[in-house]
Enzyme design. Structure first.
Site, PDB file in Angstrom:
ATOM      1  N   LEU A 158      34.914-121.997 -53.229  1.00 28.96           N
ATOM      2  CA  LEU A 158      35.685-120.957 -53.887  1.00 28.96           C
ATOM      3  C   LEU A 158      35.478-121.018 -55.662  1.00 28.96           C
ATOM      4  O   LEU A 158      34.174-121.468 -55.653  1.00 28.96           O
ATOM      5  CB  LEU A 158      37.088-122.355 -53.717  1.00 28.96           C
ATOM      6  CG  LEU A 158      37.147-123.291 -52.603  1.00 28.96           C
ATOM      7  CD1 LEU A 158      37.895-124.427 -52.929  1.00 28.96           C
ATOM      8  CD2 LEU A 158      38.266-122.227 -51.998  1.00 28.96           C
TER       9      LEU A 158
ATOM     10  N   HIS B 243      40.136-118.022 -56.586  1.00 24.20           N
ATOM     11  CA  HIS B 243      41.076-119.109 -55.291  1.00 24.20           C
ATOM     12  C   HIS B 243      41.797-120.212 -55.905  1.00 24.20           C
ATOM     13  O   HIS B 243      42.516-119.934 -56.082  1.00 24.20           O
ATOM     14  CB  HIS B 243      39.854-119.935 -54.332  1.00 24.20           C
ATOM     15  CG  HIS B 243      39.143-118.870 -53.257  1.00 24.20           C
ATOM     16  ND1 HIS B 243      37.787-118.674 -53.653  1.00 24.20           N
ATOM     17  CD2 HIS B 243      39.429-118.517 -52.351  1.00 24.20           C
ATOM     18  CE1 HIS B 243      37.130-117.964 -52.369  1.00 24.20           C
ATOM     19  NE2 HIS B 243      38.345-117.618 -52.289  1.00 24.20           N
TER      20      HIS B 243
ATOM     21  N   GLN C 218      37.251-113.246 -37.300  1.00 25.90           N
ATOM     22  CA  GLN C 218      37.598-112.092 -37.498  1.00 25.90           C
ATOM     23  C   GLN C 218      36.307-111.328 -38.446  1.00 25.90           C
ATOM     24  O   GLN C 218      36.253-110.294 -39.273  1.00 25.90           O
ATOM     25  CB  GLN C 218      38.580-111.903 -39.541  1.00 25.90           C
ATOM     26  CG  GLN C 218      38.055-113.011 -40.639  1.00 25.90           C
ATOM     27  CD  GLN C 218      38.577-113.818 -41.515  1.00 25.90           C
ATOM     28  OE1 GLN C 218      39.273-114.702 -41.228  1.00 25.90           O
ATOM     29  NE2 GLN C 218      38.709-112.888 -42.301  1.00 25.90           N
TER      30      GLN C 218
ATOM     31  N   GLY D 193      45.144-113.320 -52.143  1.00 29.65           N
ATOM     32  CA  GLY D 193      45.144-111.918 -53.055  1.00 29.65           C
ATOM     33  C   GLY D 193      44.773-110.501 -52.926  1.00 29.65           C
ATOM     34  O   GLY D 193      44.981-110.111 -52.009  1.00 29.65           O
ATOM     35  N   LYS D 194      45.685-110.589 -54.333  1.00 28.77           N
ATOM     36  CA  LYS D 194      45.472-108.516 -54.504  1.00 28.77           C
ATOM     37  C   LYS D 194      44.124-108.388 -53.767  1.00 28.77           C
ATOM     38  O   LYS D 194      44.199-107.115 -53.553  1.00 28.77           O
ATOM     39  CB  LYS D 194      45.982-108.175 -54.964  1.00 28.77           C
ATOM     40  CG  LYS D 194      47.223-108.554 -56.030  1.00 28.77           C
ATOM     41  CD  LYS D 194      48.235-107.073 -56.882  1.00 28.77           C
ATOM     42  CE  LYS D 194      49.829-107.116 -57.045  1.00 28.77           C
ATOM     43  NZ  LYS D 194      49.349-106.266 -58.182  1.00 28.77           N
TER      44      LYS D 194
ATOM     45  N   ASP E 123      41.879-108.173 -51.016  1.00 32.59           N
ATOM     46  CA  ASP E 123      42.507-108.062 -50.173  1.00 32.59           C
ATOM     47  C   ASP E 123      43.594-107.019 -49.841  1.00 32.59           C
ATOM     48  O   ASP E 123      44.678-107.970 -49.770  1.00 32.59           O
ATOM     49  CB  ASP E 123      41.868-109.130 -49.642  1.00 32.59           C
ATOM     50  CG  ASP E 123      40.874-109.838 -49.479  1.00 32.59           C
ATOM     51  OD1 ASP E 123      39.560-108.958 -49.465  1.00 32.59           O
ATOM     52  OD2 ASP E 123      40.959-110.642 -50.054  1.00 32.59           O
TER      53      ASP E 123
ATOM     54  N   LEU F 251      35.904-111.522 -58.422  1.00 37.55           N
ATOM     55  CA  LEU F 251      35.362-112.183 -57.695  1.00 37.55           C
ATOM     56  C   LEU F 251      35.360-112.188 -56.001  1.00 37.55           C
ATOM     57  O   LEU F 251      36.519-112.180 -56.046  1.00 37.55           O
ATOM     58  CB  LEU F 251      35.710-113.793 -58.788  1.00 37.55           C
ATOM     59  CG  LEU F 251      35.585-114.157 -59.896  1.00 37.55           C
ATOM     60  CD1 LEU F 251      36.007-115.043 -60.257  1.00 37.55           C
ATOM     61  CD2 LEU F 251      34.291-113.285 -60.598  1.00 37.55           C
TER      62      LEU F 251
ATOM     63  N   ARG G 123      31.486-112.788 -51.687  1.00 36.55           N
ATOM     64  CA  ARG G 123      30.019-112.514 -51.031  1.00 36.55           C
ATOM     65  C   ARG G 123      29.342-112.497 -52.476  1.00 36.55           C
ATOM     66  O   ARG G 123      28.346-112.326 -52.070  1.00 36.55           O
ATOM     67  CB  ARG G 123      30.163-111.199 -50.031  1.00 36.55           C
ATOM     68  CG  ARG G 123      31.344-112.219 -48.677  1.00 36.55           C
ATOM     69  CD  ARG G 123      31.008-110.382 -47.976  1.00 36.55           C
ATOM     70  NE  ARG G 123      31.561-111.387 -46.447  1.00 36.55           N
ATOM     71  CZ  ARG G 123      32.409-111.121 -46.039  1.00 36.55           C
ATOM     72  NH1 ARG G 123      34.025-110.889 -46.594  1.00 36.55           N
ATOM     73  NH2 ARG G 123      32.303-111.506 -44.934  1.00 36.55           N
TER      74      ARG G 123
END
Ligand code: PAF
Length: 279
Positions: free
Chosen positions: A29, A33, A57, A144-145, A147, A181, A184
């Site tokens: 996190l 997040h 996934q 979150g936008k 993704d 952020l 990865r």
């Protein structure tokens, strides 16, 4: 905060809760997040988070095994945010048998952009999200936008299945230099971290050119990809799309001021970054 790994125990703990706000995560996190947790708190009570690195996934050559797992630090951060329950199931708990029933998004949304480069990714996402919703039974869930395509796919799934969960979108959290952020980002070497904001800058440049009336979107996309390639990136796509369905805009759409978003994915060294910007 209660840390719960069993579905039965989670259901017991949340029985009778009608306003649960849920934030699903894969852990590691960061501040982004935590901003989702704060938004969740505005929309419901109690706040429930989950940490589960969802094998379904990840493609066969992707980073499932080396995906950063930082459970103890995550727990401390969630405690500080006042999260009521952390659902952290094992793989055996969520996938006690092979998951043969899956939710497959429509091809025209699930197989484009991220779905083209990560086959099966969105089926893995929607399947686990539906399963987590079934465990938590939230009234709202926050995504979150960053993704962008995931958010749209989950929202459409919730609508088409008449799920009793409202999907709330959270703005992308950026470092001071503009880099979105992402869990990865920890893969980036220091020189790569210094270069990484160039992805957001490329999006800003495309957005500026569209806003100032440049209508040849394929040329803008090609030029943006070429600029990144020259800096050592390997772009998968930089693409201007309609916000409503993530399809490419027709010439008439641009003249009509159709709401657009520019989405991008590119590799920097061994790390694949994604980002987007609404135009
Ligand atoms: O965005 C993520 O972290 C994951 O795709 C999600 C929504 C937690 C599903 O595994």
């Amino acid at each position: 905060m209660k840390i719960i790994s069993s579905i039965d125990e989670l259901r017991d703990q949340l029985r009778g809760q009608l306003r649960t706000a849920f934030v699903p995560t894969m852990g590691n996190l960061h501040e982004g997040h935590l901003s989702l947790m704060r938004l969740a708190r505005k929309h419901g009570d109690p706040v429930v988070a989950s940490i589960f690195v969802n094998r379904l996934q990840f493609g066969p050559n992707e980073d499932f095994d080396k995906y950063p797992r930082t459970f103890q630090a995550d727990v401390e951060k969630l405690e500080r945010e006042g999260v009521y329950v952390l659902f952290a199931p094992t793989e055996k708990e969520l996938y006690p048998e092979p998951q043969e029933y899956r939710v497959r998004p429509p091809d025209d949304l699930g197989n484009i952009l991220e779905g083209e480069f990560r086959p099966g990714f969105f089926t893995g996402v929607t399947t686990i999200v539906l399963k987590l919703f079934s465990c938590v039974q939230p009234r709202v869930a926050v995504f979150g936008k960053k993704d962008y395509q995931q958010l749209m796919i989950v929202r459409n799934m919730a609508r088409q299945f008449a799920l009793p969960t409202e999907i709330i979108a959270a703005e992308t959290w950026r470092a001071d230099d503009g880099l979105a952020l992402s869990s990865r980002n920890v893969y980036l070497r220091p020189d790569e971290r210094a270069e990484a904001p160039a992805l957001y800058q490329a999006l800003q440049q495309v957005a500026d050119e569209v806003r100032s009336g440049h209508l040849d979107i394929f040329q803008l996309e090609r030029e943006a990809m070429a600029r990144l390639t020259k800096r050592g990136w390997k772009p998968d796509y930089i693409s201007i799309r309609k916000r409503i369905d993530l399809q490419p805009p027709a010439a008439g759409d641009l003249a009509k001021n159709e709401p657009l978003v520019v989405v991008a994915a590119a590799r920097l060294g061994a790390t694949r970054l994604i980002d987007n910007l609404e135009i």
